[in-house]
Design a protein around this motif. Structure first.
Motif, short mmCIF file in Angstrom:
data_model
loop_
_atom_site.label_atom_id
_atom_site.label_comp_id
_atom_site.label_asym_id
_atom_site.label_seq_id
_atom_site.Cartn_x
_atom_site.Cartn_y
_atom_site.Cartn_z
N TYR A 136 -18.27 53.37 -91.54
CA TYR A 136 -19.08 52.24 -91.07
C TYR A 136 -19.39 52.31 -89.58
O TYR A 136 -20.12 51.47 -89.06
N ILE A 137 -18.82 53.28 -88.90
CA ILE A 137 -19.13 53.49 -87.49
C ILE A 137 -20.35 54.41 -87.43
O ILE A 137 -20.24 55.63 -87.43
N ARG A 138 -21.52 53.81 -87.43
CA ARG A 138 -22.76 54.58 -87.47
C ARG A 138 -23.79 53.98 -86.52
O ARG A 138 -24.56 53.09 -86.87
N PRO A 139 -23.78 54.44 -85.28
CA PRO A 139 -24.65 53.88 -84.25
C PRO A 139 -26.13 54.07 -84.56
O PRO A 139 -26.54 55.11 -85.08
N HIS A 140 -26.90 53.05 -84.21
CA HIS A 140 -28.35 53.08 -84.38
C HIS A 140 -28.96 53.50 -83.05
O HIS A 140 -29.08 52.70 -82.11
N LEU A 141 -29.35 54.76 -82.95
CA LEU A 141 -29.73 55.33 -81.67
C LEU A 141 -30.97 54.69 -81.03
O LEU A 141 -30.97 54.45 -79.81
N PRO A 142 -32.03 54.40 -81.78
CA PRO A 142 -33.19 53.75 -81.14
C PRO A 142 -32.81 52.41 -80.48
O PRO A 142 -33.26 52.11 -79.37
#
Length: 271
Positions: free
Chosen positions: A199-205
């Motif tokens: 669940y640690i999934r950064p949203h780069l934009p």
């Protein structure tokens, strides 16, 4: 650095701390490592800084009993608890993350940009979507197959050997992968750690927008000879935010977090 622990839900979180002052450096370790990876930094901290390094779930001395589930909100609650009960710190964070810890650092930046002073990402994961990791941890069928493979890895060993023999896999990746699946306990740890961190999934934009909005300095550090996480990922990430994000490449491999590189690390943290 001194070591302590706090209770969080049913778990016990291990961490180390040192230094004193009004500024806090939060450190997040890489896969298979622990808070010990950052201990050498305490010696070099300037006056006015303190350091906090946390053992993530299924790493170091942390005893994680919340199943295979860990989120950025969990980490924020843990940090808040440590700061309230131990350090008394309530200010902005300087965040340093190595490898897997870089992905965690990015997720924190995404969640609390207004509370983030600066970020150092060292050979950071999370700057590129790994399709195999996504399939293995975020889909029911993929996760079941992942677990099956960790219990019966013979077919995967054969595939690795063939890939290495015909040149489809470079030696660094081959050795790295063999190391992390060579032993039954190591494979079990891999399954738990990967699945727990899904669940640690950064949203780069969104992160890049926040970097610009809050003028957050982001420093990227890579090893020139790193074949695990290539510096090209960092080059792609900083596109469009060059005024806030710099990239430094040093003549080493994946393990950029070493005392021999401390002067570069301190320079990028802008102490």
């Amino acid at each position: 650095m001194q070591t302590a622990s706090i209770n969080y839900k049913s778990s016990q979180i291990n961490y180390s701390y040192g230094g004193s002052g009004e500024k806090l450096l939060l450190c997040l370790h890489g896969y298979g490592e622990s808070e010990k990876s950052f201990r050498f930094l305490e010696t070099y901290l300037p006056a006015g800084y303190r350091i906090l390094a946390i053992d993530l779930p299924f790493h170091g001395e942390t005893q994680w009993h919340e199943g295979l589930h860990f989120t950025t909100d969990d980490l924020l609650a843990i940090i808040d608890s440590i700061c309230r009960q131990h350090t008394g710190y309530t200010g902005r964070l300087t965040i340093a993350g190595f490898s897997m810890g870089g992905r965690v650092a990015l997720s924190l930046l995404e969640k609390i940009p207004a509370q983030t002073d600066k970020v150092l990402l060292m050979a950071s994961d999370g700057l590129k979507v790994n399709i195999w990791y996504r399939l293995a941890t975020r889909t029911i069928i993929g996760n079941r197959f992942f677990r099956y493979t960790m219990h019966r890895p013979q077919w995967f060993f054969l595939l690795l050997k063939i890939g290495d023999a015909i040149g489809l896999i470079n030696q660094s990746v081959y050795k790295f992968t063999r190391y992390y699946i060579h032993d039954k306990q190591v494979r079990e740890d891999l399954y738990k750690r990967w699945t727990c961190m899904r669940y640690i999934r950064p949203h780069l934009p969104g992160i890049k927008r926040s970097v610009v909005q809050y003028a957050i300095p982001v420093r990227l550090l890579y090893g020139q000879y790193d074949r695990i996480i290539r510096y090209e990922r960092g080059e792609k990430f900083r596109s469009g935010i060059e005024s806030f994000c710099t990239l430094r490449i040093i003549p080493t491999g994946h393990q950029v977090l070493q005392e021999k590189n401390v002067q570069v690390i301190l320079e990028l943290l802008q102490f």
